[in-house]
Write an enzyme that holds these catalytic residues in place. Sequence first.
Site, short mmCIF file in Angstrom:
data_model
loop_
_atom_site.label_atom_id
_atom_site.label_comp_id
_atom_site.label_asym_id
_atom_site.label_seq_id
_atom_site.Cartn_x
_atom_site.Cartn_y
_atom_site.Cartn_z
N ARG A 59 0.78 -1.15 0.07
CA ARG A 59 0.01 -0.18 -0.12
C ARG A 59 0.74 1.11 0.05
O ARG A 59 0.52 2.39 -0.67
CB ARG A 59 -1.12 -0.08 1.32
CG ARG A 59 -1.95 -1.21 1.08
CD ARG A 59 -2.87 -1.43 2.00
NE ARG A 59 -3.75 -2.40 1.82
CZ ARG A 59 -4.72 -2.63 2.59
NH1 ARG A 59 -5.40 -2.16 3.61
NH2 ARG A 59 -5.47 -4.00 2.25
N ASP A 172 -17.34 5.07 10.03
CA ASP A 172 -15.93 4.74 9.77
C ASP A 172 -14.81 5.61 9.68
O ASP A 172 -15.34 6.92 9.33
CB ASP A 172 -16.13 4.06 8.19
CG ASP A 172 -14.95 2.86 8.12
OD1 ASP A 172 -15.45 1.73 8.24
OD2 ASP A 172 -13.77 3.16 7.79
#
Length: 301
Positions: A59, A172
């Site tokens: 990532r 979230d």
Amino acid sequence: MTELRRNTNHMQGHLQDRRANRDQAMQLSQGDFKFICQFVYNNTGIVLNDSKREMLYRRLTRIIRERNLNTFSEYCQLLRDQGEQEKDYFINSITTNLTSFFRENHHFEYLTNEELPALMKNKAAGASGKKVLRIWSSASSTGEEPYSIAITILEALKNELARWDVKILATDIDSNVLAKGKVGIYDLNRIEEIPKKLKQNYFFQGRGQNSESVKVHDKLKNMITFKQLNLLHEWPMQGPFDAIFCRNVIIYFDKKTQQELFSRYYEMLAPGGLLFLGHSENLGNYQQYFSSVGRTIFRKP
């Protein structure tokens, strides 16, 4: 011919040197890895260890390419210099968002067979004359969980829905997945396992070039509010909630943070409210304050 071979060998050597330099530049040093892990912990409470190193490497590689940088060290310096500006983009890029409709279906079966019938029978009407139902999906990702909750509620209440005031809060830390959840458009294959009746009642399939996508019905979207929230920061909502879903997120925190979150969830639950955890999660020392009513389902007294 000899000169050509010499030039070819020289070019190959040059390319090998470039590859070696590039590979060396793309090494994630132990110092950079520790800095990244600490940055993530300080800002999210998520604990990363050596088992996550390969995931983090992949990532981060994408991040430095998008940021037009050359090394992990350069990106670490960017976080040191511009941490506040870069933080949301970085956290969005490295957090995991694995989810699906009706994931860990035994939780939705418990709502259908046990909890919602009991609430329909016993819950008193509020000041508005309606029975109030509040549920929080506290790690909602791209929205499949809160939409699954909404479908479960609508199927259970059926003709009694007009007598209820139902709201689902979906939060979230990742603003990108929240945006997707709010739009409510998914690949067709995401609802393959959902019964045909539910597909027909709650999803619209696109046409033409959109035929491989589905959109959730407005009657689901109208029940849900999507909000960005870092669980370690202040919780602006007041509650109380009849149920809180906190599934497959607690495992990313250390034990101290887990216990602090359980305490805060406890305070947010109404008496008799339910806390749903993920399949590999448990309450640890906080188990003494709840009773277990099902697999990873806990009730506040």
